[in-house]
Design an enzyme around this catalytic site. Structure first.
Site, PDB file in Angstrom:
ATOM      1  N   ARG A   1      21.708 -43.682  13.978  1.00  0.00           N
ATOM      2  CA  ARG A   1      20.847 -44.834  13.721  1.00  0.00           C
ATOM      3  C   ARG A   1      21.616 -46.079  13.279  1.00  0.00           C
ATOM      4  O   ARG A   1      21.472 -47.157  13.857  1.00  0.00           O
ATOM      5  CB  ARG A   1      19.846 -44.515  12.590  1.00  0.00           C
ATOM      6  CG  ARG A   1      18.654 -43.759  12.997  1.00  0.00           C
ATOM      7  CD  ARG A   1      18.188 -42.894  11.837  1.00  0.00           C
ATOM      8  NE  ARG A   1      19.105 -41.765  11.736  1.00  0.00           N
ATOM      9  CZ  ARG A   1      18.925 -40.630  12.370  1.00  0.00           C
ATOM     10  NH1 ARG A   1      17.855 -40.439  13.058  1.00  0.00           N
ATOM     11  NH2 ARG A   1      19.811 -39.656  12.307  1.00  0.00           N
ATOM     12  N   THR A   2      22.444 -45.929  12.246  1.00  0.00           N
ATOM     13  CA  THR A   2      23.078 -47.114  11.662  1.00  0.00           C
ATOM     14  C   THR A   2      24.031 -47.769  12.662  1.00  0.00           C
ATOM     15  O   THR A   2      24.020 -48.978  12.844  1.00  0.00           O
ATOM     16  CB  THR A   2      23.819 -46.720  10.369  1.00  0.00           C
ATOM     17  OG1 THR A   2      22.906 -46.003   9.540  1.00  0.00           O
ATOM     18  CG2 THR A   2      24.321 -47.931   9.625  1.00  0.00           C
TER      19      THR A   2
ATOM     20  N   LYS B   1      47.380 -40.616  12.541  1.00  0.00           N
ATOM     21  CA  LYS B   1      48.844 -40.497  12.441  1.00  0.00           C
ATOM     22  C   LYS B   1      49.309 -40.775  11.018  1.00  0.00           C
ATOM     23  O   LYS B   1      50.491 -40.973  10.759  1.00  0.00           O
ATOM     24  CB  LYS B   1      49.523 -41.502  13.382  1.00  0.00           C
ATOM     25  CG  LYS B   1      49.186 -41.297  14.848  1.00  0.00           C
ATOM     26  CD  LYS B   1      49.914 -42.356  15.673  1.00  0.00           C
ATOM     27  CE  LYS B   1      49.495 -42.306  17.125  1.00  0.00           C
ATOM     28  NZ  LYS B   1      50.049 -43.445  17.883  1.00  0.00           N
TER      29      LYS B   1
ATOM     30  N   ARG C   1      31.629 -47.723   7.711  1.00  0.00           N
ATOM     31  CA  ARG C   1      31.112 -46.516   7.043  1.00  0.00           C
ATOM     32  C   ARG C   1      32.300 -45.604   6.771  1.00  0.00           C
ATOM     33  O   ARG C   1      33.139 -45.397   7.642  1.00  0.00           O
ATOM     34  CB  ARG C   1      30.094 -45.815   7.945  1.00  0.00           C
ATOM     35  CG  ARG C   1      29.751 -44.424   7.467  1.00  0.00           C
ATOM     36  CD  ARG C   1      28.634 -43.798   8.249  1.00  0.00           C
ATOM     37  NE  ARG C   1      27.355 -44.381   7.873  1.00  0.00           N
ATOM     38  CZ  ARG C   1      26.179 -43.844   8.180  1.00  0.00           C
ATOM     39  NH1 ARG C   1      26.122 -42.730   8.875  1.00  0.00           N
ATOM     40  NH2 ARG C   1      25.058 -44.430   7.809  1.00  0.00           N
TER      41      ARG C   1
ATOM     42  N   HIS D   1      24.123 -47.852   0.526  1.00  0.00           N
ATOM     43  CA  HIS D   1      23.811 -48.024   1.950  1.00  0.00           C
ATOM     44  C   HIS D   1      22.795 -49.176   2.013  1.00  0.00           C
ATOM     45  O   HIS D   1      21.605 -48.962   2.235  1.00  0.00           O
ATOM     46  CB  HIS D   1      23.215 -46.711   2.477  1.00  0.00           C
ATOM     47  CG  HIS D   1      23.114 -46.625   3.967  1.00  0.00           C
ATOM     48  ND1 HIS D   1      23.324 -47.698   4.800  1.00  0.00           N
ATOM     49  CD2 HIS D   1      22.819 -45.573   4.770  1.00  0.00           C
ATOM     50  CE1 HIS D   1      23.159 -47.297   6.062  1.00  0.00           C
ATOM     51  NE2 HIS D   1      22.859 -46.019   6.074  1.00  0.00           N
TER      52      HIS D   1
HETATM   53  C1  NCD Z   1      21.822 -41.530   5.808  1.00  0.00           C
HETATM   54  C2  NCD Z   1      23.285 -41.767   5.509  1.00  0.00           C
HETATM   55  O1  NCD Z   1      24.150 -41.643   6.372  1.00  0.00           O
HETATM   56  O2  NCD Z   1      23.520 -42.104   4.373  1.00  0.00           O
HETATM   57  N1  NCD Z   1      21.405 -41.782   7.086  1.00  0.00           N
HETATM   58  C3  NCD Z   1      21.324 -43.054   7.601  1.00  0.00           C
HETATM   59  O3  NCD Z   1      22.241 -43.813   7.555  1.00  0.00           O
HETATM   60  N2  NCD Z   1      20.173 -43.421   8.171  1.00  0.00           N
HETATM   61  C4  NCD Z   1      21.290 -40.304   5.182  1.00  0.00           C
HETATM   62  C5  NCD Z   1      21.843 -38.953   5.533  1.00  0.00           C
HETATM   63  O4  NCD Z   1      22.902 -38.813   6.121  1.00  0.00           O
HETATM   64  O5  NCD Z   1      21.183 -37.969   5.180  1.00  0.00           O
END
Ligand code: NCD
Length: 330
Positions: free
Chosen positions: A54-55, A82, A104, A132
């Protein structure tokens, strides 16, 4: 310093309101086929050191709507495999003249570290158990659309609070906008520092969701868990699952939310996830618009990102030829 979006905790109420109203405006513009800002000069790196559906896709979709270019980066095929450090990777991307980063990473605080070394804006797409921010914005936009406002809402965040960056960003955002937050889950999955977080702790599902307007369900993040944090998944589901029966304790028009990915049959059943109170698909869709707003917000902040310093090279004698651009001669 360029403007970053590293978390919700340090944003003001005005910043959050601005991001949410920008998101709503951009959503309307996209739906009505009207013009949106054009950021076609910007190249943004998409650095996903942890898995994402999703993100990542919604950040790419948001960048696409804003006509930005994206440079994709995957940790497995990069020089990090590496042995390159995060700092050197970030510096490399700076000198490759990327204008911004969406990042991320499994380490809490990693995006703040990246922001220190990178010359342009950095947007946190999830750093360890820390924050997040864009997920919390997507959730807030969804709540405002359905409930009118965040102020006065009672919101239960249920499940693996300890490992959830979504829980933390949501708690900060909701409390800053005047909602009452409850953290609900077993003791072993509750952070030891809950007194530093804005919310009431409930170890019992019934008291935790009694009378609430919104339930945010959380996945059990087994990838971050130490052994022995749970006796069994079945027992956890029996005590904490949001389902047809337990939903009766919440308000009749309570919204069921989940940031995804869902583990059906564990934290939620199909009735809760797909029923008429579920707004999970709206959260996904709103993810695009809050990420458009976030990109726009950081790239148009008051302080312009500083490009890396250019070392002026003296061209060797044989290389005095100029590039032909097709433009008119002055
Ligand atoms: C979450 C995350 O990665 O923090 N998902 C997201 O980004 N929509 C929650 C999760 O991984 O459970």
């Amino acid at each position: 310093m360029p403007r970053n979006l590293l978390g919700i905790r340090h944003l003001t109420q005005d910043d959050i309101q601005e991001l949410l109203s920008l998101s709503a405006d951009l959503k309307l513009r996209i739906i009505e086929g009207r013009e949106v800002p054009n950021l076609s000069k910007e190249v943004v790196g998409m650095l996903f050191f942890e898995n994402s559906t999703r993100t990542r896709v919604s950040f790419e979709q948001a960048a696409h709507y804003l006509k930005m270019k994206t440079a994709n980066f995957s940790a497995g095929t990069s020089s990090m495999s590496k042995g390159e450090t995060l700092k050197d990777t970030i510096l490399t991307l700076r000198y490759e003249r990327l204008n911004g980063l969406v990042m991320r990473h499994r380490m809490s605080g990693s995006t703040a570290l990246a922001a220190r070394y990178f010359g342009g804006p950095v947007l946190n797409a999830g750093d360890g158990q820390h924050e997040h921010p864009t997920q919390a914005l997507a959730d807030a936009l969804t709540m405002i659309e359905r409930k009118g406002s965040i102020e006065g809402l009672q919101v239960a965040i249920v499940g693996d609070v300890e490992h959830s960056r979504v829980a933390r960003s949501n708690a900060w955002l909701l409390s800053k906008l005047g909602a009452e937050v409850r953290f609900v889950g077993p003791r072993s999955l509750m952070p030891s520092h809950t007194q530093m977080l804005p919310g009431q702790v409930h170890y019992d599902l019934r008291s935790g969701i009694e009378g609430v307007d919104v339930i945010i369900c959380l996945r059990l993040q087994k990838e971050r868990m130490a052994d022995g944090m749970l006796s069994s998944i079945t027992e956890y589901a029996a005590m904490y699952q949001v389902n047809r029966e337990s939903l009766r304790w919440a308000k009749r028009d309570c919204l069921v939310m989940h940031p995804g990915p869902i583990n059906r049959g564990v934290e939620v059943d199909d009735v809760a996830a797909d029923g008429e109170r579920s707004v999970i698909t709206s959260q996904i869709e709103n993810g695009i618009f809050v990420r458009m707003a976030s990109l726009y917000w950081v790239f148009t902040g008051d302080e312009k990102p500083s490009p890396p310093p250019v070392a002026k090279a003296k061209a060797p004698k044989a290389a005095t030829k100029k590039v032909a651009t097709g433009g008119k001669k002055k």
